[in-house]
Design an enzyme around this catalytic site. Structure first.
Site, PDB file in Angstrom:
ATOM      1  N   ARG A  23       0.729  -1.183  -0.047  1.00  0.00           N
ATOM      2  CA  ARG A  23      -0.174  -0.096  -0.142  1.00  0.00           C
ATOM      3  C   ARG A  23       0.860   1.139  -0.146  1.00  0.00           C
ATOM      4  O   ARG A  23       0.338   2.447  -0.284  1.00  0.00           O
ATOM      5  CB  ARG A  23      -0.891   0.001   1.300  1.00  0.00           C
ATOM      6  CG  ARG A  23      -1.946  -1.097   1.279  1.00  0.00           C
ATOM      7  CD  ARG A  23      -2.472  -1.241   2.687  1.00  0.00           C
ATOM      8  NE  ARG A  23      -1.587  -1.193   3.728  1.00  0.00           N
ATOM      9  CZ  ARG A  23      -1.570  -0.939   5.043  1.00  0.00           C
ATOM     10  NH1 ARG A  23      -2.796  -0.097   5.605  1.00  0.00           N
ATOM     11  NH2 ARG A  23      -0.962  -1.034   5.792  1.00  0.00           N
ATOM     12  N   GLU A  28       7.875   7.587  11.399  1.00  0.00           N
ATOM     13  CA  GLU A  28       7.555   8.565  12.190  1.00  0.00           C
ATOM     14  C   GLU A  28       8.781   9.760  12.113  1.00  0.00           C
ATOM     15  O   GLU A  28       9.705   9.291  12.209  1.00  0.00           O
ATOM     16  CB  GLU A  28       7.710   8.182  13.693  1.00  0.00           C
ATOM     17  CG  GLU A  28       7.359   8.840  14.741  1.00  0.00           C
ATOM     18  CD  GLU A  28       7.197   8.245  16.077  1.00  0.00           C
ATOM     19  OE1 GLU A  28       6.282   7.711  16.636  1.00  0.00           O
ATOM     20  OE2 GLU A  28       8.301   7.792  16.671  1.00  0.00           O
ATOM     21  N   GLN A  46       8.923  26.697  13.844  1.00  0.00           N
ATOM     22  CA  GLN A  46       8.543  27.052  12.633  1.00  0.00           C
ATOM     23  C   GLN A  46       8.694  25.763  11.559  1.00  0.00           C
ATOM     24  O   GLN A  46       9.861  25.189  11.768  1.00  0.00           O
ATOM     25  CB  GLN A  46       9.381  28.295  12.177  1.00  0.00           C
ATOM     26  CG  GLN A  46       8.913  28.646  10.655  1.00  0.00           C
ATOM     27  CD  GLN A  46       9.675  29.998  10.130  1.00  0.00           C
ATOM     28  OE1 GLN A  46      10.107  30.798  10.985  1.00  0.00           O
ATOM     29  NE2 GLN A  46       9.879  30.054   8.816  1.00  0.00           N
ATOM     30  N   ASN A  48       9.301  25.010   7.412  1.00  0.00           N
ATOM     31  CA  ASN A  48       9.048  25.326   6.031  1.00  0.00           C
ATOM     32  C   ASN A  48       9.057  24.208   4.924  1.00  0.00           C
ATOM     33  O   ASN A  48       9.412  23.211   5.100  1.00  0.00           O
ATOM     34  CB  ASN A  48      10.470  26.132   5.670  1.00  0.00           C
ATOM     35  CG  ASN A  48      10.465  27.252   6.984  1.00  0.00           C
ATOM     36  OD1 ASN A  48       9.502  28.237   7.030  1.00  0.00           O
ATOM     37  ND2 ASN A  48      11.861  27.330   7.180  1.00  0.00           N
ATOM     38  N   ARG A  58      19.977  25.434  -3.217  1.00  0.00           N
ATOM     39  CA  ARG A  58      19.503  26.658  -2.447  1.00  0.00           C
ATOM     40  C   ARG A  58      20.523  26.641  -1.290  1.00  0.00           C
ATOM     41  O   ARG A  58      20.600  25.399  -0.646  1.00  0.00           O
ATOM     42  CB  ARG A  58      17.925  26.182  -1.744  1.00  0.00           C
ATOM     43  CG  ARG A  58      16.903  26.296  -2.956  1.00  0.00           C
ATOM     44  CD  ARG A  58      15.428  25.842  -2.123  1.00  0.00           C
ATOM     45  NE  ARG A  58      14.617  25.763  -2.999  1.00  0.00           N
ATOM     46  CZ  ARG A  58      13.697  27.050  -3.383  1.00  0.00           C
ATOM     47  NH1 ARG A  58      14.011  28.151  -2.826  1.00  0.00           N
ATOM     48  NH2 ARG A  58      12.687  26.865  -4.464  1.00  0.00           N
ATOM     49  N   LYS A  70      17.828  23.050  12.352  1.00  0.00           N
ATOM     50  CA  LYS A  70      16.921  22.707  11.257  1.00  0.00           C
ATOM     51  C   LYS A  70      17.071  21.137  11.419  1.00  0.00           C
ATOM     52  O   LYS A  70      18.046  20.468  11.423  1.00  0.00           O
ATOM     53  CB  LYS A  70      17.551  23.347  10.257  1.00  0.00           C
ATOM     54  CG  LYS A  70      17.411  24.712  10.004  1.00  0.00           C
ATOM     55  CD  LYS A  70      17.945  25.259   8.384  1.00  0.00           C
ATOM     56  CE  LYS A  70      17.834  26.611   8.538  1.00  0.00           C
ATOM     57  NZ  LYS A  70      18.377  27.187   7.357  1.00  0.00           N
ATOM     58  N   HIS A 117      23.286  26.000   5.678  1.00  0.00           N
ATOM     59  CA  HIS A 117      22.849  24.667   5.306  1.00  0.00           C
ATOM     60  C   HIS A 117      22.379  25.092   3.825  1.00  0.00           C
ATOM     61  O   HIS A 117      21.906  26.156   3.541  1.00  0.00           O
ATOM     62  CB  HIS A 117      21.665  24.372   6.097  1.00  0.00           C
ATOM     63  CG  HIS A 117      20.772  23.293   5.432  1.00  0.00           C
ATOM     64  ND1 HIS A 117      19.355  23.489   4.749  1.00  0.00           N
ATOM     65  CD2 HIS A 117      20.949  22.115   5.430  1.00  0.00           C
ATOM     66  CE1 HIS A 117      18.753  22.493   4.086  1.00  0.00           C
ATOM     67  NE2 HIS A 117      19.641  21.775   4.489  1.00  0.00           N
ATOM     68  N   LYS A 168      19.961  36.011  -4.655  1.00  0.00           N
ATOM     69  CA  LYS A 168      20.848  36.092  -3.444  1.00  0.00           C
ATOM     70  C   LYS A 168      21.895  35.148  -3.235  1.00  0.00           C
ATOM     71  O   LYS A 168      22.860  35.333  -2.976  1.00  0.00           O
ATOM     72  CB  LYS A 168      19.756  35.906  -2.185  1.00  0.00           C
ATOM     73  CG  LYS A 168      20.387  35.892  -0.901  1.00  0.00           C
ATOM     74  CD  LYS A 168      19.319  35.722   0.214  1.00  0.00           C
ATOM     75  CE  LYS A 168      19.305  34.281   0.689  1.00  0.00           C
ATOM     76  NZ  LYS A 168      18.546  34.080   1.971  1.00  0.00           N
ATOM     77  N   ASP A 169      21.610  33.813  -3.507  1.00  0.00           N
ATOM     78  CA  ASP A 169      22.594  32.806  -3.637  1.00  0.00           C
ATOM     79  C   ASP A 169      23.943  32.900  -4.612  1.00  0.00           C
ATOM     80  O   ASP A 169      24.824  32.796  -4.313  1.00  0.00           O
ATOM     81  CB  ASP A 169      22.107  31.406  -3.938  1.00  0.00           C
ATOM     82  CG  ASP A 169      21.179  31.054  -2.869  1.00  0.00           C
ATOM     83  OD1 ASP A 169      21.165  31.766  -1.451  1.00  0.00           O
ATOM     84  OD2 ASP A 169      20.332  30.170  -2.698  1.00  0.00           O
TER      85      ASP A 169
END
Length: 182
Positions: A23, A28, A46, A48, A58, A70, A117, A168-169
């Protein structure tokens, strides 16, 4: 659920069992009590979600005055996920670690505060979700060049391929001149 150490102190791979059958699968991705038992944050402020096409890169991002931890995972597709120690006082300053994250593989990467990161997309597209220990603060946002020769990240681009970058990068400074952690 358990963690796997990486060459960078504090950067951990979080592995969860994947329960798969015809299926699909179940896994978790977060459990506050288990995370606390693994000495990982058990509270995130937060979350994202980004979607990017193949060869999008990125990063490398961090927050200077409101640093974020993160927890990163691929929700769909495959990414090459990278962290760089940007703490000048660290014995691992300028060192990097990269790993592949694949949707449904049960692997996540925990990036503690003090590290930049970034990721690149290896599949046709990828959805990436990451929970953050603090909220985003635009005034604290910093980045460093993805191709800084002093860091020497081995991005797995096919020969002759350039990354798709944000403005920006593309304009990010090298680590030698960037404002980073003391």
């Amino acid at each position: 659920m358990h963690t796997v150490s990486t060459p960078l102190n504090g950067v951990l791979i979080v592995e969860s069992p994947v329960y798969a059958d015809d299926r699909g699968f179940f896994l978790e991705t977060f459990h506050a009590d288990k995370f606390a038992g693994l000495n990982l944050p058990s509270h995130f402020r937060q979350e994202n979600h980004s979607r990017s096409s193949r060869h999008t890169l990125r990063g490398l991002h961090f927050q200077l005055t409101h640093p974020q931890g993160k927890l990163v995972r691929a929700v769909s597709g495959v990414i090459w996920d990278v962290v760089v120690d940007v703490r000048r006082s660290s014995p691992q300053f300028r060192q990097w670690f990269g790993t592949e994250l694949r949707a449904g593989d049960g692997r996540q990467l925990y990036v503690p505060p003090g590290f930049a990161h970034g990721f690149m997309v290896l599949s046709e597209f990828a959805d990436v979700a990451y929970q953050c220990t603090t909220v985003y603060d635009r005034t604290s946002d910093r980045c460093i060049a993805w191709n800084d020769p002093d860091i020497g990240i081995a991005w797995p681009f096919p020969a002759g391929t350039l990354p798709l970058l944000s403005d920006k990068d593309a304009a990010a400074p090298t680590l030698a001149v960037a404002e980073v952690f003391p």
